[in-house]
Design an enzyme around this catalytic site. Structure first.
Site, PDB file in Angstrom:
ATOM      1  N   ILE A 160      -5.288  16.225  30.525  1.00  0.00           N
ATOM      2  CA  ILE A 160      -4.095  15.495  30.949  1.00  0.00           C
ATOM      3  C   ILE A 160      -3.714  15.885  32.368  1.00  0.00           C
ATOM      4  O   ILE A 160      -3.340  15.030  33.184  1.00  0.00           O
ATOM      5  CB  ILE A 160      -2.934  15.737  29.967  1.00  0.00           C
ATOM      6  N   ALA A 238       6.313  17.058  30.907  1.00  0.00           N
ATOM      7  CA  ALA A 238       6.027  16.111  29.824  1.00  0.00           C
ATOM      8  C   ALA A 238       4.957  16.696  28.915  1.00  0.00           C
ATOM      9  O   ALA A 238       4.231  15.967  28.249  1.00  0.00           O
ATOM     10  CB  ALA A 238       5.574  14.771  30.402  1.00  0.00           C
ATOM     11  N   ALA A 239       4.850  18.031  28.903  1.00  0.00           N
ATOM     12  CA  ALA A 239       3.793  18.703  28.130  1.00  0.00           C
ATOM     13  C   ALA A 239       4.333  19.223  26.805  1.00  0.00           C
ATOM     14  O   ALA A 239       4.120  18.616  25.753  1.00  0.00           O
ATOM     15  CB  ALA A 239       3.196  19.840  28.953  1.00  0.00           C
ATOM     16  N   ARG A 240       5.010  20.351  26.836  1.00  0.00           N
ATOM     17  CA  ARG A 240       5.562  20.962  25.638  1.00  0.00           C
ATOM     18  C   ARG A 240       6.929  21.548  25.950  1.00  0.00           C
ATOM     19  O   ARG A 240       7.144  22.133  27.008  1.00  0.00           O
ATOM     20  CB  ARG A 240       4.642  22.083  25.115  1.00  0.00           C
ATOM     21  N   ASP A 264      10.666  15.384  29.510  1.00  0.00           N
ATOM     22  CA  ASP A 264      10.380  14.567  28.327  1.00  0.00           C
ATOM     23  C   ASP A 264      10.362  15.395  27.049  1.00  0.00           C
ATOM     24  O   ASP A 264      10.414  14.835  25.955  1.00  0.00           O
ATOM     25  CB  ASP A 264       9.023  13.864  28.499  1.00  0.00           C
ATOM     26  N   GLU A 269      13.625  20.139  19.204  1.00  0.00           N
ATOM     27  CA  GLU A 269      13.671  18.684  19.060  1.00  0.00           C
ATOM     28  C   GLU A 269      13.912  18.306  17.609  1.00  0.00           C
ATOM     29  O   GLU A 269      13.417  19.002  16.714  1.00  0.00           O
ATOM     30  CB  GLU A 269      12.358  18.060  19.570  1.00  0.00           C
ATOM     31  N   HIS A 287      10.977  12.606  24.371  1.00  0.00           N
ATOM     32  CA  HIS A 287       9.585  12.889  23.993  1.00  0.00           C
ATOM     33  C   HIS A 287       8.798  11.593  23.807  1.00  0.00           C
ATOM     34  O   HIS A 287       8.317  11.274  22.713  1.00  0.00           O
ATOM     35  CB  HIS A 287       9.528  13.730  22.720  1.00  0.00           C
ATOM     36  N   ALA A 290       3.672  10.052  24.083  1.00  0.00           N
ATOM     37  CA  ALA A 290       2.666   9.304  23.321  1.00  0.00           C
ATOM     38  C   ALA A 290       3.195   7.959  22.839  1.00  0.00           C
ATOM     39  O   ALA A 290       2.526   7.280  22.052  1.00  0.00           O
ATOM     40  CB  ALA A 290       2.206  10.124  22.118  1.00  0.00           C
TER      41      ALA A 290
END
Length: 539
Positions: A160, A238-240, A264, A269, A287, A290
């Site tokens: 990514i 926008a990863a983790r 993101d 969460e 999030h 995806a």
């Protein structure tokens, strides 16, 4: 006239517990009895999978030990996505149930989301949109910055991260990256310059995070590192969640050191309250990495194809638990966890990028196909370095990072019935090797037998501490005191040396994982020249 009746052919049952793309359902209906159920209704789920051969879920349905117990015929659990937090993989493995996911289904969507957040942050898109829709026309309030000519720092150069970097390069930017597990030559092929983390923080106008979430990466961009960034930087995650300290980022923005951010993912969460939500400089999304039609379709199609292969008894590339694969020779199977753990130890003790690695397999076992041991060791090499490392994507991870992993076999094994060695050359010119064996008998025990030429005899299980130091009296006592003060119990210990007063190696099995700060304190206490910690368990 014959009175023999035809017995109807029973087709395998596939239960779809969460909404799946129509294209994926179409792949399944031709060969299987496909049934739908609301997976969040636990009694209904258990009833539906009672005679199921496979169940497909997304993120809403949990396949835990109770669900597995309710499905005695179950052969496959398929997660139409990347994460497996809602699947009890150990319980599935113990029952011989294959677990598959779709590890590459959302990589393009995730990279594009990071690009979207960067652009939105640079041009104040979200706030300008809200302002105009509320009846305001305030162009000067939303003056942004151009991306062209700027330096973009990419933290984590996996698949990514590489997709993100190539897209940002089209904006006429200079791309730099931090990833200790990628060779400079591989980065150079992509037009990317590798830097240390401190160097990247100091020169980057934009920073985007693309790391897996591991004990080493959690909080990587916290108060200390955010104090090192170039003033005016904009940061994207926008990863983790948890890789970026949200409170520390909010403070850095309030202080004016960080100009903005695009976020993101969050440490907890669903997240509806964060110190970042009240800041105009931050654009946030729930999030959505995806959340594209294509990613959802890709995930559904990928697991549908895996289910078809699995129920036909064929090899499944995206299986995450090899024990359920049923394609490994009986004499090779006990060596699989050993090979993977040796890969983990190799990465821990090397502490950097390998240029090439050879998996050496010796003994009678080489009469069988042992190529899966090369795969298992490769998986171990990158576990903790990348997200969702499986037997299918481990070779891809090695290729992406420019690491050549080879296999050497020999029927001759002078010391042990069978032995595996993971031996490699590092990019800094050093060489590293780790060896192990599996004891024969009713209880098969995985053993470490050698690290960098030092002979040891230690069970390859649980948290391990590995230290290199100059041989001298009192080191064992100092180590015991340092660990004891931290409340860490020693389970077993091996000390090896080649000569009195020369370099020594100590391998210590402990009851608890050592956080990075404790590892540093212990290393300093004993005067270690190198120190590493690794936890050896079946993934």
């Amino acid at each position: 006239m014959s009175n023999t009746s035809l017995v109807p052919v029973t087709r395998p049952v596939v239960v779809i517990a969460d909404p799946l793309a129509h294209s994926a359902v179409a792949v399944l209906t031709a060969d299987f009895d496909v049934r739908d159920v609301d997976g969040t209704d636990i009694p209904a789920l258990h009833n539906a999978i009672a005679d199921a051969d496979a169940v497909i879920v997304r993120s809403a349905t949990r396949i835990d030990a109770a669900a597995l117990a309710a499905a005695p015929r179950l052969k496959v659990v398929a997660r139409a996505g990347v994460g497996l937090d809602n699947v009890d993989v150990p319980s599935a493995t113990a029952r011989g149930v294959m677990v598959v996911n779709a590890p590459t289904s959302n990589i393009v969507s995730a990279a594009e989301q990071a690009v979207t957040l960067l652009l939105a942050s640079a041009r104040h898109t979200a706030n300008a949109n809200a302002s105009l829709k509320s009846g305001e026309w305030k162009r000067s309030r939303f003056t942004g910055v151009e991306i062209a000519g700027k330096t973009v720092g990419v933290i984590g150069l996996g698949k990514i991260g590489q997709l993100f970097a190539t897209r940002l390069a089209a904006f006429d930017t200079k791309i730099v990256a931090y990833d200790p597990y990628v060779q400079p030559a591989r980065a150079a092929q992509l037009g990317i310059k590798l830097l240390s983390l401190d160097e990247l923080l100091a020169v980057s106008d934009f920073i985007s995070i693309h790391l897996p979430k591991t004990p080493e990466t959690v909080g990587l961009l916290g108060k200390e590192n955010l104090a090192k960034v170039k003033p005016g930087v904009r940061i994207i995650n926008a990863a983790r969640g948890g890789l970026l300290d949200e409170q520390a980022l909010a403070d850095a923005i309030a202080e004016g050191r960080v100009a903005g951010a695009g976020i993101d993912v969050f440490a907890t969460e669903p997240c509806t309250d964060s110190p970042l939500f009240g800041l105009d400089e931050v654009v946030v999304t729930p999030h959505l990495g995806a959340s594209t039609v294509e990613a959802q379709d890709n995930a559904g199609l990928a697991v549908a194809k895996s289910v078809k292969l699995a129920l036909k008894g064929e090899f499944v590339a995206d299986a995450v638990n090899v024990q359920a694969g049923g394609l490994v020779a009986e004499d090779v199977r006990p060596l699989l966890p050993l090979a993977e753990r040796l890969g983990k130890v190799f990465t821990a003790v090397s502490g950097g990028a390998a240029q090439s690695v050879t998996v050496e397999v010796r003994g009678d076992v080489v009469a069988s196909d042992v190529s899966v041991l090369q795969l298992a060791a490769t998986k171990g090499l990158f576990t903790g370095v990348a997200d969702q490392v499986t037997y299918v994507n481990a070779p891809l991870l090695a290729k992406e990072r420019g690491v050549d992993v080879g296999l050497f076999t020999s029927a001759e094994s002078p010391e042990f019935h069978n032995q595996i060695t993971v031996r490699g050359a590092l990019t800094d010119g050093r060489a590293t090797s780790v060896s192990g064996t599996v004891t024969s008998g009713p209880r098969e025990v995985l053993k470490l037998t050698e690290i960098d030429g030092f002979d040891i005899d230690l069970e390859a299980d649980g948290p391990l501490l590995i230290l290199r130091y100059n041989d001298r009296p009192g080191v064992v006592g100092v180590l015991g005191g340092a660990l004891g003060d931290a409340g860490v119990n020693i389970a077993a210990m091996q000390v090896a040396r080649r000569e009195v007063g020369g370099e020594a190696l100590m391998a210590v099995a402990v009851d608890h994982e050592l956080p990075a700060d404790l590892l540093d304190r212990v290393a300093n206490a004993v005067g270690a020249t190198r120190a590493a910690t690794v936890t050896l368990t079946d993934d």
